[in-house]
Design an enzyme around this catalytic site. Structure first.
Site, mmCIF file in Angstrom:
data_model
loop_
_atom_site.group_PDB
_atom_site.id
_atom_site.type_symbol
_atom_site.label_atom_id
_atom_site.label_comp_id
_atom_site.label_asym_id
_atom_site.label_seq_id
_atom_site.Cartn_x
_atom_site.Cartn_y
_atom_site.Cartn_z
ATOM 1 N N CYS A 48 -35.851 23.737 -77.542
ATOM 2 C CA CYS A 48 -35.837 25.189 -77.306
ATOM 3 C C CYS A 48 -35.962 25.538 -75.822
ATOM 4 O O CYS A 48 -35.673 26.664 -75.422
ATOM 5 C CB CYS A 48 -36.960 25.866 -78.092
ATOM 6 S SG CYS A 48 -36.868 25.538 -79.853
ATOM 7 N N HIS A 51 -38.875 32.725 -75.128
ATOM 8 C CA HIS A 51 -38.245 32.079 -76.283
ATOM 9 C C HIS A 51 -38.820 32.726 -77.544
ATOM 10 O O HIS A 51 -40.025 32.932 -77.661
ATOM 11 C CB HIS A 51 -38.551 30.580 -76.255
ATOM 12 C CG HIS A 51 -38.169 29.871 -77.503
ATOM 13 N ND1 HIS A 51 -36.938 30.043 -78.090
ATOM 14 C CD2 HIS A 51 -38.854 29.015 -78.302
ATOM 15 C CE1 HIS A 51 -36.887 29.316 -79.186
ATOM 16 N NE2 HIS A 51 -38.036 28.681 -79.349
ATOM 17 N N ASN A 101 -35.746 31.957 -84.841
ATOM 18 C CA ASN A 101 -35.745 31.018 -83.719
ATOM 19 C C ASN A 101 -34.367 30.360 -83.613
ATOM 20 O O ASN A 101 -33.977 29.590 -84.484
ATOM 21 C CB ASN A 101 -36.841 29.966 -83.974
ATOM 22 C CG ASN A 101 -36.945 28.934 -82.878
ATOM 23 O OD1 ASN A 101 -36.066 28.811 -82.028
ATOM 24 N ND2 ASN A 101 -38.030 28.164 -82.895
HETATM 25 N N1 ACO Z 1 -44.148 31.179 -97.315
HETATM 26 C C1 ACO Z 1 -45.337 31.230 -97.892
HETATM 27 N N2 ACO Z 1 -46.357 30.396 -97.563
HETATM 28 C C2 ACO Z 1 -46.099 29.493 -96.603
HETATM 29 C C3 ACO Z 1 -44.845 29.393 -95.962
HETATM 30 C C4 ACO Z 1 -43.853 30.288 -96.361
HETATM 31 N N3 ACO Z 1 -42.625 30.272 -95.818
HETATM 32 N N4 ACO Z 1 -44.915 28.409 -95.036
HETATM 33 C C5 ACO Z 1 -46.150 27.899 -95.089
HETATM 34 N N5 ACO Z 1 -46.858 28.543 -96.034
HETATM 35 C C6 ACO Z 1 -48.239 28.324 -96.443
HETATM 36 C C7 ACO Z 1 -48.708 26.928 -96.110
HETATM 37 O O1 ACO Z 1 -48.298 26.018 -97.120
HETATM 38 C C8 ACO Z 1 -50.201 27.118 -96.075
HETATM 39 O O2 ACO Z 1 -50.698 27.130 -97.391
HETATM 40 P P1 ACO Z 1 -52.081 26.418 -97.746
HETATM 41 O O3 ACO Z 1 -53.116 27.156 -96.939
HETATM 42 O O4 ACO Z 1 -52.188 26.614 -99.208
HETATM 43 O O5 ACO Z 1 -51.897 24.999 -97.308
HETATM 44 C C9 ACO Z 1 -50.361 28.552 -95.513
HETATM 45 O O6 ACO Z 1 -49.097 29.184 -95.710
HETATM 46 C C10 ACO Z 1 -50.726 28.612 -94.045
HETATM 47 O O7 ACO Z 1 -49.923 27.685 -93.357
HETATM 48 P P2 ACO Z 1 -50.047 27.504 -91.801
HETATM 49 O O8 ACO Z 1 -49.097 26.430 -91.370
HETATM 50 O O9 ACO Z 1 -51.460 27.388 -91.403
HETATM 51 O O10 ACO Z 1 -49.496 28.921 -91.307
HETATM 52 P P3 ACO Z 1 -49.447 29.465 -89.846
HETATM 53 O O11 ACO Z 1 -50.124 30.764 -89.779
HETATM 54 O O12 ACO Z 1 -49.794 28.415 -88.818
HETATM 55 O O13 ACO Z 1 -47.877 29.758 -89.656
HETATM 56 C C11 ACO Z 1 -45.914 28.821 -88.660
HETATM 57 C C12 ACO Z 1 -46.942 28.719 -89.786
HETATM 58 C C13 ACO Z 1 -45.185 30.138 -88.798
HETATM 59 C C14 ACO Z 1 -44.928 27.679 -88.783
HETATM 60 C C15 ACO Z 1 -46.625 28.766 -87.303
HETATM 61 O O14 ACO Z 1 -47.522 27.694 -87.283
HETATM 62 C C16 ACO Z 1 -45.685 28.651 -86.119
HETATM 63 O O15 ACO Z 1 -44.969 29.574 -85.785
HETATM 64 N N6 ACO Z 1 -45.711 27.512 -85.392
HETATM 65 C C17 ACO Z 1 -44.934 27.357 -84.181
HETATM 66 C C18 ACO Z 1 -43.500 27.057 -84.467
HETATM 67 C C19 ACO Z 1 -42.724 27.040 -83.158
HETATM 68 O O16 ACO Z 1 -43.057 27.735 -82.229
HETATM 69 N N7 ACO Z 1 -41.687 26.212 -83.034
HETATM 70 C C20 ACO Z 1 -40.964 26.198 -81.775
HETATM 71 C C21 ACO Z 1 -40.437 24.938 -81.491
HETATM 72 S S1 ACO Z 1 -39.220 24.457 -82.621
HETATM 73 C C22 ACO Z 1 -38.111 23.483 -81.802
HETATM 74 O O17 ACO Z 1 -38.282 23.135 -80.673
HETATM 75 C C23 ACO Z 1 -36.868 23.064 -82.556
#
Ligand code: ACO
Length: 332
Positions: free
Chosen positions: A117, A257, A287
């Site tokens: 990214c 980004h 993204n």
């Molecule tokens: N729908 C419903 N529930 C979900 C979903 C979904 N789509 N995805 C995850 N959950 C659940 C999980 O299973 C978890 O459930 P549990 O508590 O029963 O285990 C709960 O939601 C919380 O999950 P977390 O991973 O803690 O959620 P978080 O608030 O951290 O959000 C997210 C997840 C959106 C992925 C976040 O961590 C994020 O944005 N991370 C950064 C991603 C990023 O910036 N990537 C950029 C680089 S990518 C690249 O370079 C190609």
């Protein structure tokens, strides 16, 4: 050789997004998720998805042709085509070579750069050197991504986050004191295994993490990447301001980004930035990896939100891990 120049600016801009829209409500029918969860946790409402039979480089070529027209140059004037992508259609030929053929940039050298990214920020920095040193007068930088082709559509942790799109800049000589002023680029390979997209080889450690041992799909430890991203954005902004001797208050607009609205809002809060100084469009596209910055810049320019002399800062982070920023004094 061209004559060495004092400054390198953005002469042309273009973007291209697939027509097909995939909403959060569509995703509700595909995996166990909800519009409410996706909107609240990410800020994404919908994303664009490339038709299955189409290639990402075709989107890239479309953005590139617009950028060349916008710059008012001929394709044959371009000395280097640099494509940033982590989703190349082919490893060989490179995405840049495929775009070269489509755009008619017949006199150019062409190669791909992968910094996930952060690719476009890296790409601008590399491209600038060719012009500064007099290697050539114009460089076409194209960010071209089709994450839909590498996402595991059964994995709700990742499939709701990504989309497809392309954006391109033509860089060339600019007035002294304007254009791309400075960059800050970082990487930390020791943390690289928190986002993986295997290609020709896959190690046991990575196979074990994937549901159904799915190969050649993107896997991410979302919360680890989130923690890294929050620090990376702050480091890339602070690091560049210090390096370029510019104060935060002097910036007219930050274009980050677009990975998660909570990462952007968190950075804005820490920096005490008013909303109008940070641009977001994540709700529409999700993204789109290295394409997210040029697509956002094209929107900002089209909306006439920048004028000559404005200071813009692009900041990105992603797989590798990589992160970085570019400071631009708008030259158009
Ligand atoms: N729908 C419903 N529930 C979900 C979903 C979904 N789509 N995805 C995850 N959950 C659940 C999980 O299973 C978890 O459930 P549990 O508590 O029963 O285990 C709960 O939601 C919380 O999950 P977390 O991973 O803690 O959620 P978080 O608030 O951290 O959000 C997210 C997840 C959106 C992925 C976040 O961590 C994020 O944005 N991370 C950064 C991603 C990023 O910036 N990537 C950029 C680089 S990518 C690249 O370079 C190609």
């Amino acid at each position: 050789m061209s004559a060495a120049v004092d400054a390198v600016g953005i002469l042309g801009i273009g973007s291209s997004l697939p027509e097909r829209v995939l909403t959060n409500f569509d995703l509700e029918k595909m995996v166990d998720t909800s519009d409410e969860w996706i909107t609240k946790r990410t800020g994404i409402s919908e994303r664009r998805i490339l038709e299955k039979e189409k290639a990402a480089y075709e989107l890239g070529a479309c953005a590139a042709i617009k950028a060349i027209e916008d710059a008012g140059i001929r394709p044959s004037d371009i000395g280097v085509v640099l494509a940033t992508t982590s989703t190349p259609d082919y490893l060989v030929p490179s995405t840049a070579c495929l775009i070269q053929e489509k755009t008619g940039a017949a006199n150019a050298a062409a190669f791909d750069l992968n910094a996930a990214c952060t690719g476009f920020v890296y790409g601008l920095t590399v491209a600038k050197q060719f012009i500064l040193t007099g290697f050539c007068k114009y460089v076409l930088v194209v960010a071209c991504e089709a994450l839909s082709k590498v996402v595991d559509w059964k994995d709700r942790n990742t499939c709701v986050l990504f989309g497809d799109g392309a954006g391109a800049f033509v860089l060339g000589p600019a007035e002294k004191g304007f254009g791309i002023l400075d960059s800050y680029l970082k990487s930390d390979g020791s943390q690289g295994r928190v986002i993986t997209l295997p290609c020709c080889h896959m190690e046991e450690e990575d196979i074990a993490k994937r549901a159904g041992k799915a190969k050649n799909v993107l896997w991410m430890d979302g919360s680890e990447v989130f923690k890294f991203a929050v620090k990376a954005v702050t480091d890339a902004i602070d690091g560049l301001l210090e390096k370029a001797h510019i104060k935060l208050e002097e910036l007219n607009l930050i274009i980050p980004h677009q990975a998660n609205i909570r990462i952007i809002d968190g950075a804005a809060k820490r920096l005490k930035l008013p909303d109008e100084k940070i641009y977001t469009n994540i709700h529409k596209y999700g993204n789109i990896s290295s394409a997210s910055i040029p697509v956002a810049v094209e929107e900002v320019v089209r909306a006439k939100r920048v004028k000559k002399g404005d200071y813009l800062l692009f900041v990105a982070f992603g797989g590798g891990l990589t992160w970085g920023s570019t400071l631009v004094r708008w030259n158009r």
